[in-house]
Design an enzyme around this catalytic site. Sequence first.
Site, PDB file in Angstrom:
ATOM      1  N   ASP A  62       0.836  -1.183   0.000  1.00 60.87           N
ATOM      2  CA  ASP A  62       0.000   0.000   0.000  1.00 60.87           C
ATOM      3  C   ASP A  62       0.883   1.250   0.000  1.00 60.87           C
ATOM      4  O   ASP A  62       1.636   1.492   0.933  1.00 60.87           O
ATOM      5  CB  ASP A  62      -0.891  -0.015   1.248  1.00 60.87           C
ATOM      6  N   THR A  95      -2.919   6.138  -4.146  1.00 60.77           N
ATOM      7  CA  THR A  95      -1.708   6.749  -3.603  1.00 60.77           C
ATOM      8  C   THR A  95      -0.461   6.313  -4.349  1.00 60.77           C
ATOM      9  O   THR A  95       0.392   7.144  -4.672  1.00 60.77           O
ATOM     10  CB  THR A  95      -1.504   6.357  -2.130  1.00 60.77           C
ATOM     11  N   THR A  96      -0.341   5.011  -4.596  1.00 59.09           N
ATOM     12  CA  THR A  96       0.847   4.532  -5.291  1.00 59.09           C
ATOM     13  C   THR A  96       0.935   5.190  -6.658  1.00 59.09           C
ATOM     14  O   THR A  96       1.983   5.713  -7.050  1.00 59.09           O
ATOM     15  CB  THR A  96       0.785   2.997  -5.461  1.00 59.09           C
ATOM     16  N   ASP A 394      -9.213   0.848   1.619  1.00 53.05           N
ATOM     17  CA  ASP A 394      -9.181   1.303   0.226  1.00 53.05           C
ATOM     18  C   ASP A 394     -10.505   1.030  -0.467  1.00 53.05           C
ATOM     19  O   ASP A 394     -11.054   1.880  -1.159  1.00 53.05           O
ATOM     20  CB  ASP A 394      -8.083   0.562  -0.560  1.00 53.05           C
TER      21      ASP A 394
HETATM   22  P1  ADP Z   1      -2.987   2.685  -5.808  1.00 56.84           P
HETATM   23  O1  ADP Z   1      -2.357   2.884  -4.457  1.00 56.84           O
HETATM   24  O2  ADP Z   1      -2.561   3.748  -6.755  1.00 56.84           O
HETATM   25  O3  ADP Z   1      -4.458   2.482  -5.759  1.00 56.84           O
HETATM   26  P2  ADP Z   1      -2.805  -0.067  -6.557  1.00 56.84           P
HETATM   27  O4  ADP Z   1      -1.683  -0.967  -6.215  1.00 56.84           O
HETATM   28  O5  ADP Z   1      -4.101  -0.243  -5.866  1.00 56.84           O
HETATM   29  O6  ADP Z   1      -2.289   1.390  -6.392  1.00 56.84           O
HETATM   30  O7  ADP Z   1      -3.025  -0.186  -8.131  1.00 56.84           O
HETATM   31  C1  ADP Z   1      -4.041   0.532  -8.779  1.00 56.84           C
HETATM   32  C2  ADP Z   1      -3.979   0.276 -10.260  1.00 56.84           C
HETATM   33  O8  ADP Z   1      -4.100  -1.116 -10.547  1.00 56.84           O
HETATM   34  C3  ADP Z   1      -5.134   0.955 -10.971  1.00 56.84           C
HETATM   35  O9  ADP Z   1      -4.638   1.553 -12.135  1.00 56.84           O
HETATM   36  C4  ADP Z   1      -6.068  -0.196 -11.302  1.00 56.84           C
HETATM   37  O10 ADP Z   1      -6.828   0.051 -12.467  1.00 56.84           O
HETATM   38  C5  ADP Z   1      -5.090  -1.297 -11.520  1.00 56.84           C
HETATM   39  N1  ADP Z   1      -5.677  -2.638 -11.381  1.00 56.84           N
HETATM   40  C6  ADP Z   1      -6.295  -3.180 -10.318  1.00 56.84           C
HETATM   41  N2  ADP Z   1      -6.702  -4.459 -10.593  1.00 56.84           N
HETATM   42  C7  ADP Z   1      -6.317  -4.725 -11.863  1.00 56.84           C
HETATM   43  C8  ADP Z   1      -6.397  -5.862 -12.739  1.00 56.84           C
HETATM   44  N3  ADP Z   1      -6.978  -6.985 -12.359  1.00 56.84           N
HETATM   45  N4  ADP Z   1      -5.854  -5.748 -13.959  1.00 56.84           N
HETATM   46  C9  ADP Z   1      -5.259  -4.617 -14.342  1.00 56.84           C
HETATM   47  N5  ADP Z   1      -5.131  -3.526 -13.584  1.00 56.84           N
HETATM   48  C10 ADP Z   1      -5.654  -3.566 -12.361  1.00 56.84           C
HETATM   49 MG    MG Z   2      -5.643   0.899  -4.916  1.00 57.10          MG
END
Ligand code: ADP
Ligand code: MG
Length: 544
Positions: A62, A95-96, A394
Site C-alpha cells: 500500500d 496513492t501509489t 481502500d
Molecule cells: P494505488 O495505491 O494507486 O491504488 P494499486 O496498487 O491499488 O495502487 O493499483 C491501482 C492500479 O491497478 C489501478 O490503475 C487499477 O486500475 C489497476 N488494477 C487493479 N486491478 C487490476 C487488474 N486486475 N488488472 C489490471 N489492472 C488492475
Molecule cells: Mg488501490
Amino acid sequence: MAYGVPVLVLKEGTQRTTGRDALRANILAARILSETLRTSLGPRGLDKMLVDSFGDVTITNDGATIVKEMEVQHPAAKLLVEVAKAQDAEVGDGTTTAVVLAGLLLEKAENLLDQEIHPTIIIEGYKEALAKALEEYDKISIKVDPKDKSMLKELARTALASKYVGSGAVLERLIDLVVEAVLTIAEPQEDGTLKVDINNVKIEKKKGESLLDTSLVKGIVLDKEVVHPSMPRRIEKAKIALLDMPLEVEKPEITAKINITSPEQIRAFLEEETRLLKDMVEKIASVGANVVICQKGIDDVAQYFLAKKGILAVRRVKRSDMEKLERATGGRIVSSIRDLTPEDLGEAELVEERKVGTDKMVFIEGCKNPKAVTILLRGANDMELDEAERSIHDALSVLRNVLKEPKIVGGGGAPEVELAMRLREHARARGGKEALAIEAYADALEEIALILAESAGLDPLDARAQLRAHHEKGLINAGVDVIQGNVLEDMVKVNIIDPTLVKKQVLKSATEAATAILKIDDIIAAAPPKKEKEKEREGEKFKF
Ligand code: ADP
Ligand code: MG
C-alpha cells in the site's frame, strides 16, 4: 563582501545549493522515492518490508503506508510523502499511482531541462496538460447507477484485489462484506447520490481463525469484557447510558491530610465513599438504564452495586467508539451523573458479551440508527490483519467515492493511454515550447500503463504498441489485464474499473507535487543544532 566587511546573511554552517544543482538534487530525491513504489503498483505489485527504528516490521504494498513508514529525510522526497498523505486523506486510494506519476513527471521534466527548457515553461505546460486531462476524464467516464450492487462489487474487487488479500473465497467474502457495510450506512442525498461516511464502518481486528471467518456486525463491537463476573452477559432491549466520567469517588487533586482518631471515623469515611457510589448507581438505574458504557474507570464497589441492579457495564471504552455508539444508539454522552436523564439513553435490541477466539468482546446490535457497522476481521497474524484492514479501507473509500460521483473509467492503464493520446493531439495542435511539456506529461501518463504491463510479465514495448493501436481505433477502454497477463480491448467489460473521482485526484496530486518541486531553485539547509554536534563529539570521546 561589501566595503571589505563580510556580510553574513545566513547562519554559520548553513549549506546552500542553488539553481540547476538544487533542482536536480530535488528531482533525484523525489525520483528515488517514486521508483521504490514503482514495483508495488497494481494487483501484481510486490510487497515492501519496512522495519522501523524499534524493529517492528510492516509488510505491505500500500503506497500510503509505505511512504508513511519510510523515514524519509530529503525535503523534496518529503514533499512527495505529503502528497501521498493528501491523496490518501482526500480519496483513500490511488496513492501509489500518484507518487509514481509524480516521479515520472519529474523524470520527463529532467529531459526537458537538458534541452534548456526553463522550469517555468515546464510548469505551465504541466498545468495545461492537467486541466486538459481532467476535462477529458469527464468525457471518457461512464455514468453508473449507484444502486447497482454488482457494479459496486466489481469496484470493490478492483480495489481489494490490488492488495495482498487478493484471491478466491476470501476475496469474495470481503467484497460482499464491504459492499454490504457501505450500503447499510449510506445516506440518500437530495441530488440522488448516496453519502457515505466511512468513519461509520469500524474495523475491529482479532487474531485467530482466518480471514474467511471475518464477519459484518450491524452495530458496534467493543474489544472489552463486561467488568464484573456477576453482571448479566446479555441484555435485550438495551437502554444504554454513555458516560465519559469515572464511576469512582474522585480523589482530591491536592494531597489532603485527614486526621482520623478512632475506628468509627474510618468506618464513617468508607461508608461515605460507598454511599456516594451507591447513589451514582441508583441514579443510573432510576433513569431506566440497563447497560452502562463508560469511557473511564468503574470502581469495584460501583461494579458490585451495578451487578446487584442487573446492569451490564463496560469500562475504558475508546472515545472514538463512544462517539460511534452515540450515533448508532441515538444516545448522548454524559459527563455528569447528576445530569443523566432518560432521553440521554441510547437504544439497541441486544447487548451481549461473546467469545471471539480466546477473548471476550461486547456486541451492541440492532441499534436505533443502524448507520454504524463493524467489520470483525479475523486472521492468522497481525501482519495479515493489518494488510487486510488497509485494503478494506481502500475498498470502502472507492465505494464512497463512486457513490459520491457515480462515474467510472476502465482500469489497468486504459484511461492513461487514452489521455496520453488526446494530450499529444492537443500538444500538436497548440505548438509552442509548452507543447513539449504537454507531450512529456502524456509520456508520463502512458508509462503508468506500461508499468502495469511489466508487472503482468508483458514486454512493455509490445504492450505499448498494442495499446496504442487499440486506442487509435477508438477503443477507449483498452488496457492491461494484469492478472491474466494480456492486453484487452475493453477493461470495463471484464469489470476492471476505477472511480473517476480517484483517477482525477491522482492527476491533481501528482501534478501538484511535481510542479512544487520544479519551482524550487534554492535549497538553504540550516546547520544541525549545536547540541547535536557536541553530543557527537562527546560520543567520540567514549568510543573505544
Ligand atoms: P494505488 O495505491 O494507486 O491504488 P494499486 O496498487 O491499488 O495502487 O493499483 C491501482 C492500479 O491497478 C489501478 O490503475 C487499477 O486500475 C489497476 N488494477 C487493479 N486491478 C487490476 C487488474 N486486475 N488488472 C489490471 N489492472 C488492475
Ligand atoms: Mg488501490
